[in-house]
Design a protein around this motif. Sequence first.
Motif, PDB file in Angstrom:
ATOM      1  N   VAL A 133       5.903  -0.731  10.133  1.00 48.03           N
ATOM      2  CA  VAL A 133       4.862   0.284   9.937  1.00 48.03           C
ATOM      3  C   VAL A 133       4.672   0.435   8.431  1.00 48.03           C
ATOM      4  O   VAL A 133       5.630   0.323   7.648  1.00 48.03           O
ATOM      5  CB  VAL A 133       5.197   1.643  10.586  1.00 48.03           C
ATOM      6  CG1 VAL A 133       5.175   1.534  12.090  1.00 48.03           C
ATOM      7  CG2 VAL A 133       6.538   2.176  10.102  1.00 48.03           C
ATOM      8  N   LEU A 134       3.431   0.675   8.029  1.00 49.11           N
ATOM      9  CA  LEU A 134       3.082   0.726   6.617  1.00 49.11           C
ATOM     10  C   LEU A 134       2.725   2.153   6.230  1.00 49.11           C
ATOM     11  O   LEU A 134       1.963   2.825   6.936  1.00 49.11           O
ATOM     12  CB  LEU A 134       1.885  -0.197   6.339  1.00 49.11           C
ATOM     13  CG  LEU A 134       2.007  -1.627   6.864  1.00 49.11           C
ATOM     14  CD1 LEU A 134       0.716  -2.394   6.599  1.00 49.11           C
ATOM     15  CD2 LEU A 134       3.197  -2.337   6.229  1.00 49.11           C
ATOM     16  N   GLN A 135       3.272   2.607   5.121  1.00 44.85           N
ATOM     17  CA  GLN A 135       2.922   3.917   4.589  1.00 44.85           C
ATOM     18  C   GLN A 135       1.935   3.726   3.449  1.00 44.85           C
ATOM     19  O   GLN A 135       2.132   2.893   2.556  1.00 44.85           O
ATOM     20  CB  GLN A 135       4.179   4.660   4.138  1.00 44.85           C
ATOM     21  CG  GLN A 135       5.112   4.974   5.314  1.00 44.85           C
ATOM     22  CD  GLN A 135       6.310   5.796   4.920  1.00 44.85           C
ATOM     23  OE1 GLN A 135       6.507   6.129   3.747  1.00 44.85           O
ATOM     24  NE2 GLN A 135       7.134   6.131   5.900  1.00 44.85           N
ATOM     25  N   ILE A 136       0.845   4.498   3.526  1.00 37.55           N
ATOM     26  CA  ILE A 136      -0.298   4.317   2.630  1.00 37.55           C
ATOM     27  C   ILE A 136      -0.357   5.453   1.609  1.00 37.55           C
ATOM     28  O   ILE A 136      -0.015   6.598   1.922  1.00 37.55           O
ATOM     29  CB  ILE A 136      -1.616   4.288   3.437  1.00 37.55           C
ATOM     30  CG1 ILE A 136      -1.496   3.321   4.617  1.00 37.55           C
ATOM     31  CG2 ILE A 136      -2.786   3.917   2.550  1.00 37.55           C
ATOM     32  CD1 ILE A 136      -1.225   1.892   4.244  1.00 37.55           C
ATOM     33  N   GLU A 137      -0.796   5.149   0.414  1.00 41.97           N
ATOM     34  CA  GLU A 137      -0.912   6.142  -0.656  1.00 41.97           C
ATOM     35  C   GLU A 137      -1.689   7.378  -0.202  1.00 41.97           C
ATOM     36  O   GLU A 137      -2.815   7.268   0.285  1.00 41.97           O
ATOM     37  CB  GLU A 137      -1.635   5.537  -1.861  1.00 41.97           C
ATOM     38  CG  GLU A 137      -0.884   4.410  -2.531  1.00 41.97           C
ATOM     39  CD  GLU A 137      -1.712   3.780  -3.644  1.00 41.97           C
ATOM     40  OE1 GLU A 137      -2.847   4.254  -3.867  1.00 41.97           O
ATOM     41  OE2 GLU A 137      -1.237   2.820  -4.276  1.00 41.97           O
ATOM     42  N   GLY A 138      -1.075   8.552  -0.344  1.00 40.10           N
ATOM     43  CA  GLY A 138      -1.772   9.806  -0.086  1.00 40.10           C
ATOM     44  C   GLY A 138      -2.011  10.148   1.364  1.00 40.10           C
ATOM     45  O   GLY A 138      -2.750  11.089   1.658  1.00 40.10           O
ATOM     46  N   LEU A 139      -1.416   9.415   2.305  1.00 42.86           N
ATOM     47  CA  LEU A 139      -1.634   9.672   3.723  1.00 42.86           C
ATOM     48  C   LEU A 139      -0.328   9.870   4.478  1.00 42.86           C
ATOM     49  O   LEU A 139       0.687   9.238   4.158  1.00 42.86           O
ATOM     50  CB  LEU A 139      -2.388   8.497   4.372  1.00 42.86           C
ATOM     51  CG  LEU A 139      -3.836   8.252   3.960  1.00 42.86           C
ATOM     52  CD1 LEU A 139      -4.369   7.043   4.705  1.00 42.86           C
ATOM     53  CD2 LEU A 139      -4.704   9.467   4.230  1.00 42.86           C
ATOM     54  N   ASN A 166      -5.803  -1.977   3.456  1.00 42.98           N
ATOM     55  CA  ASN A 166      -5.925  -2.397   2.058  1.00 42.98           C
ATOM     56  C   ASN A 166      -4.517  -2.650   1.522  1.00 42.98           C
ATOM     57  O   ASN A 166      -3.731  -1.710   1.332  1.00 42.98           O
ATOM     58  CB  ASN A 166      -6.626  -1.306   1.247  1.00 42.98           C
ATOM     59  CG  ASN A 166      -6.922  -1.730  -0.172  1.00 42.98           C
ATOM     60  OD1 ASN A 166      -6.331  -2.670  -0.690  1.00 42.98           O
ATOM     61  ND2 ASN A 166      -7.844  -1.031  -0.818  1.00 42.98           N
ATOM     62  N   LEU A 167      -4.184  -3.899   1.263  1.00 45.31           N
ATOM     63  CA  LEU A 167      -2.836  -4.251   0.813  1.00 45.31           C
ATOM     64  C   LEU A 167      -2.481  -3.599  -0.514  1.00 45.31           C
ATOM     65  O   LEU A 167      -1.309  -3.334  -0.795  1.00 45.31           O
ATOM     66  CB  LEU A 167      -2.708  -5.779   0.688  1.00 45.31           C
ATOM     67  CG  LEU A 167      -2.777  -6.571   2.000  1.00 45.31           C
ATOM     68  CD1 LEU A 167      -2.814  -8.061   1.706  1.00 45.31           C
ATOM     69  CD2 LEU A 167      -1.603  -6.232   2.910  1.00 45.31           C
ATOM     70  N   ASP A 168      -3.490  -3.298  -1.330  1.00 45.46           N
ATOM     71  CA  ASP A 168      -3.230  -2.681  -2.624  1.00 45.46           C
ATOM     72  C   ASP A 168      -2.840  -1.207  -2.506  1.00 45.46           C
ATOM     73  O   ASP A 168      -2.394  -0.605  -3.487  1.00 45.46           O
ATOM     74  CB  ASP A 168      -4.464  -2.791  -3.529  1.00 45.46           C
ATOM     75  CG  ASP A 168      -4.757  -4.228  -3.927  1.00 45.46           C
ATOM     76  OD1 ASP A 168      -3.805  -5.027  -3.995  1.00 45.46           O
ATOM     77  OD2 ASP A 168      -5.941  -4.548  -4.158  1.00 45.46           O
ATOM     78  N   ARG A 169      -3.026  -0.616  -1.317  1.00 45.70           N
ATOM     79  CA  ARG A 169      -2.745   0.814  -1.131  1.00 45.70           C
ATOM     80  C   ARG A 169      -1.453   1.068  -0.351  1.00 45.70           C
ATOM     81  O   ARG A 169      -1.128   2.213  -0.048  1.00 45.70           O
ATOM     82  CB  ARG A 169      -3.925   1.493  -0.426  1.00 45.70           C
ATOM     83  CG  ARG A 169      -5.255   1.391  -1.180  1.00 45.70           C
ATOM     84  CD  ARG A 169      -5.130   1.948  -2.571  1.00 45.70           C
ATOM     85  NE  ARG A 169      -6.387   1.809  -3.324  1.00 45.70           N
ATOM     86  CZ  ARG A 169      -6.498   2.099  -4.611  1.00 45.70           C
ATOM     87  NH1 ARG A 169      -5.444   2.516  -5.281  1.00 45.70           N
ATOM     88  NH2 ARG A 169      -7.653   1.954  -5.226  1.00 45.70           N
ATOM     89  N   ILE A 170      -0.722   0.011  -0.023  1.00 40.90           N
ATOM     90  CA  ILE A 170       0.562   0.166   0.662  1.00 40.90           C
ATOM     91  C   ILE A 170       1.641   0.461  -0.371  1.00 40.90           C
ATOM     92  O   ILE A 170       1.747  -0.233  -1.382  1.00 40.90           O
ATOM     93  CB  ILE A 170       0.937  -1.124   1.425  1.00 40.90           C
ATOM     94  CG1 ILE A 170      -0.113  -1.450   2.482  1.00 40.90           C
ATOM     95  CG2 ILE A 170       2.317  -0.988   2.070  1.00 40.90           C
ATOM     96  CD1 ILE A 170       0.054  -2.831   3.088  1.00 40.90           C
ATOM     97  N   TYR A 171       2.441   1.528  -0.143  1.00 37.78           N
ATOM     98  CA  TYR A 171       3.529   1.793  -1.082  1.00 37.78           C
ATOM     99  C   TYR A 171       4.902   1.665  -0.440  1.00 37.78           C
ATOM    100  O   TYR A 171       5.922   1.597  -1.133  1.00 37.78           O
ATOM    101  CB  TYR A 171       3.374   3.180  -1.719  1.00 37.78           C
ATOM    102  CG  TYR A 171       3.799   4.341  -0.848  1.00 37.78           C
ATOM    103  CD1 TYR A 171       5.114   4.825  -0.884  1.00 37.78           C
ATOM    104  CD2 TYR A 171       2.900   4.967  -0.009  1.00 37.78           C
ATOM    105  CE1 TYR A 171       5.507   5.890  -0.094  1.00 37.78           C
ATOM    106  CE2 TYR A 171       3.280   6.035   0.778  1.00 37.78           C
ATOM    107  CZ  TYR A 171       4.592   6.500   0.737  1.00 37.78           C
ATOM    108  OH  TYR A 171       4.980   7.551   1.525  1.00 37.78           O
ATOM    109  N   LYS A 172       4.950   1.580   0.898  1.00 39.07           N
ATOM    110  CA  LYS A 172       6.253   1.473   1.566  1.00 39.07           C
ATOM    111  C   LYS A 172       6.097   0.721   2.881  1.00 39.07           C
ATOM    112  O   LYS A 172       5.158   0.964   3.648  1.00 39.07           O
ATOM    113  CB  LYS A 172       6.833   2.870   1.821  1.00 39.07           C
ATOM    114  CG  LYS A 172       8.266   2.881   2.330  1.00 39.07           C
ATOM    115  CD  LYS A 172       8.760   4.327   2.428  1.00 39.07           C
ATOM    116  CE  LYS A 172      10.192   4.404   2.916  1.00 39.07           C
ATOM    117  NZ  LYS A 172      10.663   5.817   3.017  1.00 39.07           N
ATOM    118  N   ILE A 173       7.037  -0.207   3.137  1.00 39.77           N
ATOM    119  CA  ILE A 173       7.047  -0.985   4.378  1.00 39.77           C
ATOM    120  C   ILE A 173       8.316  -0.644   5.136  1.00 39.77           C
ATOM    121  O   ILE A 173       9.434  -0.819   4.619  1.00 39.77           O
ATOM    122  CB  ILE A 173       6.997  -2.493   4.081  1.00 39.77           C
ATOM    123  CG1 ILE A 173       5.741  -2.840   3.277  1.00 39.77           C
ATOM    124  CG2 ILE A 173       7.039  -3.302   5.378  1.00 39.77           C
ATOM    125  CD1 ILE A 173       5.723  -4.251   2.732  1.00 39.77           C
TER     126      ILE A 173
END
Length: 244
Positions: free
Chosen positions: A218-224, A202-209
Amino acid sequence: MLRVVLVDDEKLALDELSFILSKNSEIEIIGKYESPLAALEFIKKSEPEIVFLDVKMPEIDGFTLAKEINKLDFQVNIVFATVFDKYAIRAFEMNAIDYVLKPFSEKRLDLTMDKINEKYSNNKNALLKEKSIEGMIKIPLWKDECIYLVHPQDILYCTVLNKEVFVFAKEATFTTHDTLNQLANKLINHNFFRSHKSYLVNLDRIYKIVPWFNSTFVLQIEGLKEEVPVSRHYVKDFKKILNM
């Protein structure tokens, strides 16, 4: 543009098929293989939309190759291209979209492409229809032998583990009977992106690339804590979407 892989152990037939198909502006030939085993490995990595393959080949025959392709977690249109006319019924039983006999003709191959284009057009119309139906916004997912209706924006990412598709949402982890490709089609209008052959995010839940090896991310996802990879095959589209 539809990406195509050609598989035929006879180089002359391979070149002839490539020459005729290359005239079609709607397709891109991304691989030509005389070895079906080498072709299979390339198909797994490149995820083409169409594969033309012969029936009689060394190593494994065309039907064995088609069977392996049908197991993959993405949709491939298989076209058998062969000199033998006796295997057509068997080919269509394996969900082949067409069966073309040698020697090839441009007119006959145009009919094949018309059939494939019609299929893609119908799929798009079906997706639009599904989106317009009241009550079809939420996705049915499984957890503890119960079905939960989950809004797409509550889904963080989806992945395949041991051939099972897991859906990670805000407060729970679910499973689904859909393949990752089928799930991607359901979420196509909800800002989801196929970042890897085994990941849908979900592109809307990515907060850091985070830049990674070989120009990947690698993508860091909200709350994970878990990170979602972007493989080399999808990097170009990912950068384009985010205007990077």
